[in-house]
Scaffold this motif. Structure first.
Motif, PDB file in Angstrom:
ATOM      1  N   ASP A 160       1.109  -1.516  -0.318  1.00  0.00           N
ATOM      2  CA  ASP A 160      -0.127   0.022   0.060  1.00  0.00           C
ATOM      3  C   ASP A 160       0.568   0.971   0.040  1.00  0.00           C
ATOM      4  O   ASP A 160       0.693   2.094  -0.785  1.00  0.00           O
ATOM      5  CB  ASP A 160      -0.667  -0.355   1.345  1.00  0.00           C
ATOM      6  N   PHE A 196      -0.061   1.150  -3.966  1.00  0.00           N
ATOM      7  CA  PHE A 196      -1.209   1.360  -4.700  1.00  0.00           C
ATOM      8  C   PHE A 196      -1.449   3.571  -4.031  1.00  0.00           C
ATOM      9  O   PHE A 196      -2.259   3.809  -4.453  1.00  0.00           O
ATOM     10  CB  PHE A 196      -2.403   0.713  -3.003  1.00  0.00           C
ATOM     11  N   THR A 197      -0.860   3.610  -2.415  1.00  0.00           N
ATOM     12  CA  THR A 197      -0.538   5.237  -2.430  1.00  0.00           C
ATOM     13  C   THR A 197      -1.098   6.039  -3.691  1.00  0.00           C
ATOM     14  O   THR A 197      -0.896   7.267  -3.677  1.00  0.00           O
ATOM     15  CB  THR A 197      -0.770   5.571  -0.987  1.00  0.00           C
ATOM     16  N   LYS A 234     -10.145   1.352  -4.832  1.00  0.00           N
ATOM     17  CA  LYS A 234      -9.923   0.706  -3.914  1.00  0.00           C
ATOM     18  C   LYS A 234     -10.439  -0.863  -3.749  1.00  0.00           C
ATOM     19  O   LYS A 234     -10.099  -1.291  -3.309  1.00  0.00           O
ATOM     20  CB  LYS A 234     -10.776   1.516  -2.846  1.00  0.00           C
ATOM     21  N   GLU A 235     -11.799  -1.080  -5.353  1.00  0.00           N
ATOM     22  CA  GLU A 235     -12.235  -2.205  -5.226  1.00  0.00           C
ATOM     23  C   GLU A 235     -11.871  -2.954  -5.799  1.00  0.00           C
ATOM     24  O   GLU A 235     -11.587  -4.513  -5.690  1.00  0.00           O
ATOM     25  CB  GLU A 235     -13.802  -1.927  -4.946  1.00  0.00           C
ATOM     26  N   ARG A 245      -7.706  -7.162  -0.198  1.00  0.00           N
ATOM     27  CA  ARG A 245      -6.810  -7.203   0.793  1.00  0.00           C
ATOM     28  C   ARG A 245      -6.860  -8.385   1.593  1.00  0.00           C
ATOM     29  O   ARG A 245      -8.382  -8.892   1.900  1.00  0.00           O
ATOM     30  CB  ARG A 245      -7.284  -5.856   1.922  1.00  0.00           C
TER      31      ARG A 245
END
Ligand code: 6PG
Length: 248
Positions: free
Chosen positions: A91, A95-96, A103-104, A108
């Motif tokens: 993340d 990801f960030t 997000k979906e 996780r």
């Protein structure tokens, strides 16, 4: 190991760059053929540089993130805020830094739950994503793997119960040497992938890489030797230090 597809790079930066190019190519093929790109990520330190590159200026715009779904090949049985969490690492570095990644599309592992519950929840998430309760085993477009000096891969450690799991997709796995649970994909799922890409770097891995990849029939000593895709492609990206003991 039959038809080994091994590429050796000068250092881990070159290795990561080649891996990023491979991920882009695989995403193009998957999205063009099937409209979606499903990837199971590996944890540990080796793939960090790759994840940073994928989120960086050179590669970020080359992947359709709206059609890319990230899963975890394994996870530590800790909450996502702990340093040991693979989710936390990925993340932070990837990801960030990808604003276009919904997000979906990040699946996780709920590793803060009791291990058996976390594994069952994640197996259901995998089943829901591949849209069937009855599929034999899901087919990920790409599964990234690392290898420990003991020849473990994902969280399939030598002598641990999950190494022999041949029905469940994703399981909790108590690892004696760690004195802790891990959460991991199982070999039937790993070996069902369209592409499996090992990323291994560092001189400390040379001995196990030499044993796993040197020619000739060998007894199965390490879980990494059990990675043998049914129909898919197996590739090894190594840096020079990790490949120094491979004999033809
Ligand atoms: C993990 C990984 C694990 C990793 C190897 C190699 O959760 O730690 O999935 O299988 O790939 O342990 O780790 P390094 O890349 O840190 O050497």
């Amino acid at each position: 190991m039959s038809d080994k597809n091994i590429k050796i790079f000068n250092d881990d930066n070159e290795l990561a760059d080649a891996a990023a190019k491979e991920v882009v190519a695989l995403s193009d093929e998957a999205i063009e053929s099937r409209g979606i790109f499903s990837v199971a990520l590996s944890g540990g330190s080796t793939p960090k540089q790759l994840y940073k590159m994928l989120a960086g200026n050179r590669y970020r715009r080359q992947i359709d993130w709206s059609k890319t779904h990230f899963f975890f090949g394994d996870e530590r049985a800790v909450s996502p805020d702990r340093e040991a969490s693979n989710f936390r690492m990925i993340d932070e570095v990837m990801f960030t830094n990808i604003a276009d990644l919904p997000k979906e599309n990040i699946h996780r592992v709920q590793a803060e739950q009791p291990p058996a519950d976390a594994a069952a929840l994640y197996e259901q998430e995998i089943k829901d994503f591949f849209r069937s309760e009855t599929i034999e085993f899901p087919i990920f477009d790409l599964i990234l793997l690392g290898m420990g000096t003991d020849g473990h891969t994902a969280s399939l450690f030598p002598g641990s119960e999950a190494v022999n799991e041949n029905l469940r997709f994703f399981v909790e796995n108590y690892v004696e040497k760690l004195g802790a649970y891990r959460l991991t994909l199982t070999f039937p799922v790993i070996n069902n992938a369209r592409t499996i890409l090992f990323l291994v770097s560092g001189a400390d891995k040379a001995a196990v890489v030499g044993e796993v990849l040197s020619s000739g029939e060998r007894e199965i000593k390490y879980p990494a030797q059990m990675v043998n895709p049914t129909d898919g492609k197996l590739m090894w990206f190594l840096d020079k230090p990790a490949s120094s003991l491979i004999s033809d």
